[in-house]
Motif scaffolding. Structure first.
Motif, PDB file in Angstrom:
ATOM      1  N   ALA A  16      -2.127   5.484  -8.487  1.00 55.19           N
ATOM      2  CA  ALA A  16      -3.243   6.708  -7.925  1.00 55.19           C
ATOM      3  C   ALA A  16      -4.302   5.499  -7.904  1.00 55.19           C
ATOM      4  CB  ALA A  16      -3.267   7.613  -8.878  1.00 55.19           C
ATOM      5  N   LEU A  17      -4.668   4.842  -9.036  1.00 59.53           N
ATOM      6  CA  LEU A  17      -5.848   4.096  -8.946  1.00 59.53           C
ATOM      7  C   LEU A  17      -5.771   3.089  -7.837  1.00 59.53           C
ATOM      8  CD1 LEU A  17      -6.573   3.340 -12.456  1.00 59.53           C
ATOM      9  CD2 LEU A  17      -8.107   4.655 -11.435  1.00 59.53           C
ATOM     10  N   ARG A  18      -4.675   2.454  -7.479  1.00 63.37           N
ATOM     11  CA  ARG A  18      -4.491   1.544  -6.534  1.00 63.37           C
ATOM     12  C   ARG A  18      -4.721   2.196  -5.126  1.00 63.37           C
ATOM     13  NH1 ARG A  18       0.401  -2.461  -6.331  1.00 63.37           N
ATOM     14  NH2 ARG A  18      -1.160  -3.307  -4.849  1.00 63.37           N
ATOM     15  N   ILE A  19      -3.940   3.485  -4.921  1.00 64.52           N
ATOM     16  CA  ILE A  19      -4.190   4.248  -3.585  1.00 64.52           C
ATOM     17  C   ILE A  19      -5.830   4.420  -3.574  1.00 64.52           C
ATOM     18  CG2 ILE A  19      -3.766   6.766  -2.939  1.00 64.52           C
ATOM     19  CD1 ILE A  19      -1.411   4.860  -2.501  1.00 64.52           C
ATOM     20  N   ILE A  20      -6.614   4.843  -4.596  1.00 64.65           N
ATOM     21  CA  ILE A  20      -7.849   5.243  -4.334  1.00 64.65           C
ATOM     22  C   ILE A  20      -8.699   3.851  -3.810  1.00 64.65           C
ATOM     23  CG2 ILE A  20     -10.045   5.689  -5.406  1.00 64.65           C
ATOM     24  CD1 ILE A  20      -8.147   7.581  -7.633  1.00 64.65           C
ATOM     25  N   LYS A  21      -8.365   2.873  -4.451  1.00 63.95           N
ATOM     26  CA  LYS A  21      -9.235   1.446  -3.922  1.00 63.95           C
ATOM     27  C   LYS A  21      -8.580   1.225  -2.784  1.00 63.95           C
ATOM     28  CE  LYS A  21      -9.515  -0.231  -8.663  1.00 63.95           C
ATOM     29  NZ  LYS A  21      -9.149  -1.247  -9.632  1.00 63.95           N
ATOM     30  N   LEU A  22      -7.542   1.361  -2.209  1.00 69.59           N
ATOM     31  CA  LEU A  22      -6.881   1.089  -0.853  1.00 69.59           C
ATOM     32  C   LEU A  22      -7.709   1.898   0.293  1.00 69.59           C
ATOM     33  CD1 LEU A  22      -5.147  -0.246   1.315  1.00 69.59           C
ATOM     34  CD2 LEU A  22      -3.420   1.378   0.594  1.00 69.59           C
ATOM     35  N   SER A  42      -1.457  12.623  -0.886  1.00 65.85           N
ATOM     36  CA  SER A  42      -0.086  12.385  -1.634  1.00 65.85           C
ATOM     37  C   SER A  42       0.072  11.236  -2.403  1.00 65.85           C
ATOM     38  CB  SER A  42       0.667  12.182  -0.178  1.00 65.85           C
ATOM     39  OG  SER A  42       0.367  10.664   0.261  1.00 65.85           O
ATOM     40  N   GLY A  43      -0.790  10.100  -2.554  1.00 62.03           N
ATOM     41  CA  GLY A  43      -0.812   9.126  -3.473  1.00 62.03           C
ATOM     42  C   GLY A  43      -1.032   9.491  -4.781  1.00 62.03           C
ATOM     43  N   THR A  44      -1.867  10.115  -4.842  1.00 62.80           N
ATOM     44  CA  THR A  44      -2.777  10.816  -6.080  1.00 62.80           C
ATOM     45  C   THR A  44      -2.113  11.817  -6.583  1.00 62.80           C
ATOM     46  OG1 THR A  44      -4.411  12.042  -5.109  1.00 62.80           O
ATOM     47  CG2 THR A  44      -4.945   9.614  -5.685  1.00 62.80           C
ATOM     48  N   ALA A  45      -1.355  12.684  -5.644  1.00 61.32           N
ATOM     49  CA  ALA A  45      -0.740  14.001  -6.251  1.00 61.32           C
ATOM     50  C   ALA A  45       0.332  13.479  -7.084  1.00 61.32           C
ATOM     51  CB  ALA A  45      -0.419  14.721  -4.932  1.00 61.32           C
ATOM     52  N   ILE A  46       1.083  12.415  -6.882  1.00 58.06           N
ATOM     53  CA  ILE A  46       2.189  11.995  -7.544  1.00 58.06           C
ATOM     54  C   ILE A  46       2.019  11.869  -9.045  1.00 58.06           C
ATOM     55  CG2 ILE A  46       4.029  10.022  -8.064  1.00 58.06           C
ATOM     56  CD1 ILE A  46       3.259   9.089  -5.358  1.00 58.06           C
ATOM     57  N   GLY A  47       1.082  11.257  -9.342  1.00 57.64           N
ATOM     58  CA  GLY A  47       0.668  11.435 -10.796  1.00 57.64           C
ATOM     59  C   GLY A  47       0.144  12.747 -11.387  1.00 57.64           C
ATOM     60  N   ALA A  48      -0.571  13.363 -10.669  1.00 59.57           N
ATOM     61  CA  ALA A  48      -1.056  14.932 -11.053  1.00 59.57           C
ATOM     62  C   ALA A  48       0.076  15.784 -11.374  1.00 59.57           C
ATOM     63  CB  ALA A  48      -2.090  15.264  -9.855  1.00 59.57           C
ATOM     64  N   LEU A  49       0.868  15.723 -10.598  1.00 49.55           N
ATOM     65  CA  LEU A  49       2.358  16.374 -10.907  1.00 49.55           C
ATOM     66  C   LEU A  49       3.121  16.284 -12.071  1.00 49.55           C
ATOM     67  CD1 LEU A  49       3.247  16.951  -6.835  1.00 49.55           C
ATOM     68  CD2 LEU A  49       2.744  18.739  -8.677  1.00 49.55           C
TER      69      LEU A  49
END
Length: 119
Positions: A16-22, A42-49
Protein backbone atom coordinates in the motif's frame (compact mmCIF):
# COMPACT_ATOMS: atom_id res chain seq x y z
CA UNK A 1 -2.87 -15.03 13.85
CA UNK A 2 -1.17 -17.66 11.73
CA UNK A 3 2.28 -17.09 10.23
CA UNK A 4 0.91 -16.81 6.66
CA UNK A 5 -1.75 -14.31 7.80
CA UNK A 6 0.88 -12.19 9.56
CA UNK A 7 3.07 -12.32 6.43
CA UNK A 8 0.27 -11.21 4.11
CA UNK A 9 -0.69 -8.47 6.57
CA UNK A 10 2.83 -7.00 6.58
CA UNK A 11 3.32 -7.35 2.84
CA UNK A 12 -0.02 -5.73 2.09
CA UNK A 13 0.90 -2.72 4.23
CA UNK A 14 4.26 -2.28 2.49
CA UNK A 15 2.54 -2.71 -0.87
CA UNK A 16 0.00 0.00 0.00
CA UNK A 17 2.86 2.38 0.77
CA UNK A 18 4.40 1.63 -2.62
CA UNK A 19 1.06 2.25 -4.32
CA UNK A 20 0.69 5.60 -2.56
CA UNK A 21 4.18 6.65 -3.68
CA UNK A 22 3.53 5.49 -7.25
CA UNK A 23 0.22 7.38 -7.38
CA UNK A 24 1.85 10.51 -5.99
CA UNK A 25 4.52 10.22 -8.71
CA UNK A 26 1.94 9.61 -11.47
CA UNK A 27 0.04 12.73 -10.47
CA UNK A 28 3.13 14.93 -10.14
CA UNK A 29 5.16 13.69 -13.11
CA UNK A 30 2.56 12.38 -15.55
CA UNK A 31 -0.46 14.51 -14.61
CA UNK A 32 -2.52 11.32 -14.58
CA UNK A 33 -5.44 11.43 -12.14
CA UNK A 34 -8.27 9.15 -13.31
CA UNK A 35 -6.45 5.79 -13.49
CA UNK A 36 -4.30 6.80 -10.53
CA UNK A 37 -7.40 7.25 -8.37
CA UNK A 38 -8.56 3.74 -9.27
CA UNK A 39 -5.12 2.28 -8.53
CA UNK A 40 -4.93 4.12 -5.20
CA UNK A 41 -8.35 2.82 -4.15
CA UNK A 42 -7.81 -0.83 -5.07
CA UNK A 43 -4.12 -0.99 -4.13
CA UNK A 44 -4.66 0.33 -0.62
CA UNK A 45 -7.92 -1.57 -0.08
CA UNK A 46 -6.05 -4.89 -0.10
CA UNK A 47 -4.29 -4.18 3.18
CA UNK A 48 -7.28 -2.43 4.71
CA UNK A 49 -9.43 -5.52 4.15
CA UNK A 50 -6.74 -7.82 5.54
CA UNK A 51 -6.46 -5.66 8.65
CA UNK A 52 -10.26 -5.53 8.92
CA UNK A 53 -10.43 -9.33 8.70
CA UNK A 54 -8.44 -9.57 11.92
CA UNK A 55 -11.60 -8.59 13.80
CA UNK A 56 -14.04 -10.61 11.73
CA UNK A 57 -17.16 -11.80 13.50
CA UNK A 58 -16.74 -15.38 12.31
CA UNK A 59 -14.54 -17.62 10.20
CA UNK A 60 -16.94 -17.09 7.28
CA UNK A 61 -16.67 -13.32 7.71
CA UNK A 62 -12.86 -13.63 7.84
CA UNK A 63 -12.78 -15.65 4.60
CA UNK A 64 -15.19 -13.22 2.97
CA UNK A 65 -12.96 -10.24 3.77
CA UNK A 66 -9.92 -12.08 2.40
CA UNK A 67 -11.89 -12.89 -0.76
CA UNK A 68 -12.70 -9.21 -1.22
CA UNK A 69 -9.01 -8.37 -0.65
CA UNK A 70 -8.17 -10.90 -3.37
CA UNK A 71 -10.59 -9.20 -5.77
CA UNK A 72 -8.99 -5.83 -4.99
CA UNK A 73 -5.52 -7.30 -5.64
CA UNK A 74 -6.71 -8.64 -8.98
CA UNK A 75 -8.19 -5.24 -9.87
CA UNK A 76 -4.91 -3.59 -8.86
CA UNK A 77 -3.11 -5.86 -11.30
CA UNK A 78 -5.43 -4.65 -14.04
CA UNK A 79 -4.68 -0.97 -13.30
CA UNK A 80 -0.94 -1.63 -13.18
CA UNK A 81 -1.05 -3.42 -16.55
CA UNK A 82 -3.14 -0.64 -18.06
CA UNK A 83 -0.80 2.09 -16.78
CA UNK A 84 2.16 0.14 -18.15
CA UNK A 85 0.63 -0.58 -21.54
CA UNK A 86 -0.52 3.06 -21.84
CA UNK A 87 3.09 4.04 -21.13
CA UNK A 88 2.41 5.96 -17.93
CA UNK A 89 4.87 3.68 -16.14
CA UNK A 90 7.91 2.13 -17.79
CA UNK A 91 9.02 -1.51 -17.83
CA UNK A 92 11.35 -1.08 -14.86
CA UNK A 93 8.62 0.46 -12.69
CA UNK A 94 6.09 -2.18 -13.70
CA UNK A 95 8.53 -5.05 -13.13
CA UNK A 96 9.35 -3.63 -9.73
CA UNK A 97 5.80 -3.47 -8.35
CA UNK A 98 3.78 -6.07 -10.29
CA UNK A 99 5.53 -9.11 -8.73
CA UNK A 100 4.66 -7.79 -5.26
CA UNK A 101 1.00 -7.68 -6.24
CA UNK A 102 1.20 -11.19 -7.71
CA UNK A 103 2.77 -12.41 -4.47
CA UNK A 104 -0.11 -10.92 -2.46
CA UNK A 105 -2.56 -12.69 -4.75
CA UNK A 106 -0.78 -16.03 -4.19
CA UNK A 107 -0.66 -15.52 -0.42
CA UNK A 108 -4.34 -14.60 -0.30
CA UNK A 109 -5.34 -17.60 -2.43
CA UNK A 110 -3.28 -19.88 -0.18
CA UNK A 111 -4.79 -18.43 3.00
CA UNK A 112 -8.34 -18.70 1.66
CA UNK A 113 -7.84 -22.32 0.56
CA UNK A 114 -6.32 -23.25 3.93
CA UNK A 115 -9.17 -21.59 5.83
CA UNK A 116 -11.83 -23.25 3.68
CA UNK A 117 -10.35 -26.73 4.18
CA UNK A 118 -9.65 -26.40 7.92
CA UNK A 119 -12.37 -27.31 10.36
Amino acid sequence: MRENESLVRGKSYKFALRIIKLCRWLQAERSEYILTKQLMRSGTAIGALIYEAEFAQSKADFVNKLNIALKEANETNYWLMLLHDAEYINDKMFQSIEPDNKELIKLLVSSIKTLKTSG
